[in-house]
Design an enzyme around this catalytic site. Structure first.
Site, PDB file in Angstrom:
ATOM      1  N   CYS A  88     -46.720-141.433 -46.634  1.00  0.00           N
ATOM      2  CA  CYS A  88     -46.500-142.135 -47.902  1.00  0.00           C
ATOM      3  C   CYS A  88     -46.972-143.578 -47.897  1.00  0.00           C
ATOM      4  CB  CYS A  88     -45.021-142.081 -48.273  1.00  0.00           C
ATOM      5  SG  CYS A  88     -44.360-140.406 -48.337  1.00  0.00           S
ATOM      6  N   CYS A 408     -40.959-146.470 -46.979  1.00  0.00           N
ATOM      7  CA  CYS A 408     -40.729-145.539 -45.877  1.00  0.00           C
ATOM      8  C   CYS A 408     -41.838-144.501 -45.898  1.00  0.00           C
ATOM      9  CB  CYS A 408     -39.366-144.851 -46.032  1.00  0.00           C
ATOM     10  SG  CYS A 408     -39.219-143.889 -47.560  1.00  0.00           S
TER      11      CYS A 408
END
Length: 424
Positions: A88, A408
């Site tokens: 991500c 994250c």
């Protein structure tokens, strides 16, 4: 080292998978973003020294998607291009890779992008079937090829991209549910935060603040795509009606308080300050510093921001009070709230970060005030550039000085980046 500036950033509208981008491949979407950046900035392609793109779900035919998208977008065939992947935070890595090249004097102008589509994911035959087909390809006769293929049919099956962590075999949703439970984040807390994200994104779009969004003419569509289509203003009461998505029946993560499968692409123009001024640009922000962290993917999969934020601020001698804009990736409402709570915990600081005291609570009035991934969407490879561009735009809109971007990522990794508004 040389000063690195963000000149501008753009993105396609982020759309729920299976909607208006369903006929487009990833390199098509990235092409739209790259062309949009060139048009928005009036940048001559001859000035671009390097293109770097982040992506997660790769197509074998366009494994270096940066190169294929850049060529189809009209960039010079003499401009080197490479692709990075870090779950991500893939386009965060694209941005910081470009920044490092500029700071080191390797480049003056770098275009950093990111893309993913969940509307067209690579689906493979089973490994046994693949081996049979490859073996058949080496046979000299038709009968030999046929018999080898037929012998491989017993392995017939399909392999879809995994939605679980390779190292733990656990889905991110299960990890998110455990994280929320560990920090005592209630279902009501998560629904309230998710409702906030959707309502703020709706307000920002209505007020014309999401200026990074391009207009895309998608094939097969009668109307141009101009808006993110996942923003759905609602109340916590409406969200409370949904059932748990992962841990059933007692989990707290639902489709309403989690980011959704999204298609989209982004691109940003980075330059050395000297080059930007020589070309007549007014930059939006300096890229001042950044950190990456890596944690236990079993128990701390989504806690990257809680580790990266204090490290970044410590390096710059700053505290949360010095920061005007916080722009954080929202994987799940529970994940965001758990990270905020971890940063406000002396126990967490001392036990896990070996700090004498906590960082402190980040002020929500400065936090993701134009919505976030829960509402705008999260094309895995594209979100990082969106975060950086939005943070810079918010600094200008809110007359701020410093911004922190954090996220994250799968694999237990995380990132934080410091931006400073360019002086008027």
């Amino acid at each position: 080292k040389r000063s690195v500036v963000l000149v501008d950033g753009v993105r396609t509208p982020f759309l729920t998978s299976g909607s208006d981008y369903q006929n487009l491949l990833s390199h098509d979407l990235q092409r739209y973003a790259l062309q949009g950046l060139l048009q928005r900035t009036a940048l001559p392609v001859s000035e671009v020294d390097h293109v770097v793109v982040g992506t997660v779900i790769q197509d074998v035919n366009t494994s270096n998607i940066a190169r294929e998208a850049a060529l189809s977008a009209g960039f010079s065939k003499h401009t080197p291009c490479h692709t990075v992947t870090m779950a991500c935070i893939s386009s965060n890595m694209a941005v910081t890779t470009g920044a490092c090249q500029i700071a080191a004097g390797q480049s003056d102008v770098v275009v950093a992008g990111g893309v993913d589509t969940m509307s067209d994911v690579p689906i493979r035959l089973s490994r046994g079937m693949r081996k049979s087909l490859l073996a058949a390809n080496k046979k000299k006769t038709t009968s030999g090829k046929l018999s080898t293929i037929l012998s491989g049919l017993r392995y017939f099956g399909l392999e879809l991209p995994a939605i679980s962590e390779f190292s733990t075999n656990e889905t991110m949703g299960h990890s998110g549910d455990r994280l929320a439970a560990t920090f005592g984040i209630s279902r009501r807390d998560q629904d309230e935060y998710a409702s906030r994200s959707h309502n703020l994104a709706h307000q920002a779009a209505e007020k014309g603040k999401l200026q990074d969004v391009l207009t895309v003419f998608a094939p097969g569509r009668s109307k141009p795509v101009t808006l993110d289509n996942g923003i759905r203003p609602s109340t916590p009461e409406q969200m409370s009606k949904l059932k748990p998505a992962f841990v059933k029946p007692h989990g707290t993560i639902t489709a309403a308080n989690a980011s959704f499968l999204t298609d989209g692409a982004s691109a940003a123009l980075l330059m050395s300050e000297e080059k930007a001024l020589s070309l007549g640009y007014t930059p939006k922000a300096y890229l001042k510093d950044f950190v990456y962290v890596s944690l236990d993917p079993k128990d701390q999969l989504l806690l990257g921001p809680a580790y990266a934020t204090p490290l970044l601020l410590d390096r710059s001698g700053l505290t949360p009070k010095d920061i005007d804009v916080f722009e954080y990736h929202e994987a799940f409402a529970g994940q965001i709230l758990a990270n905020l709570q971890a940063m406000d915990s002396d126990w967490f600081a001392q036990e896990y970060m070996k700090r004498s005291s906590k960082l402190g609570r980040l002020p929500l009035e400065k936090f993701n005030t134009w919505g976030g991934s829960l509402s705008i969407g999260h094309p895995f490879g594209a979100t990082g550039v969106r975060l950086v561009t939005t943070a810079a735009n918010r600094l200008l809109d809110e007359d701020g000085s410093l911004a922190v971007v954090a996220a994250c990522a799968a694999g237990g990794q995380g990132h934080a980046l410091l931006l400073e508004r360019y002086p008027k």
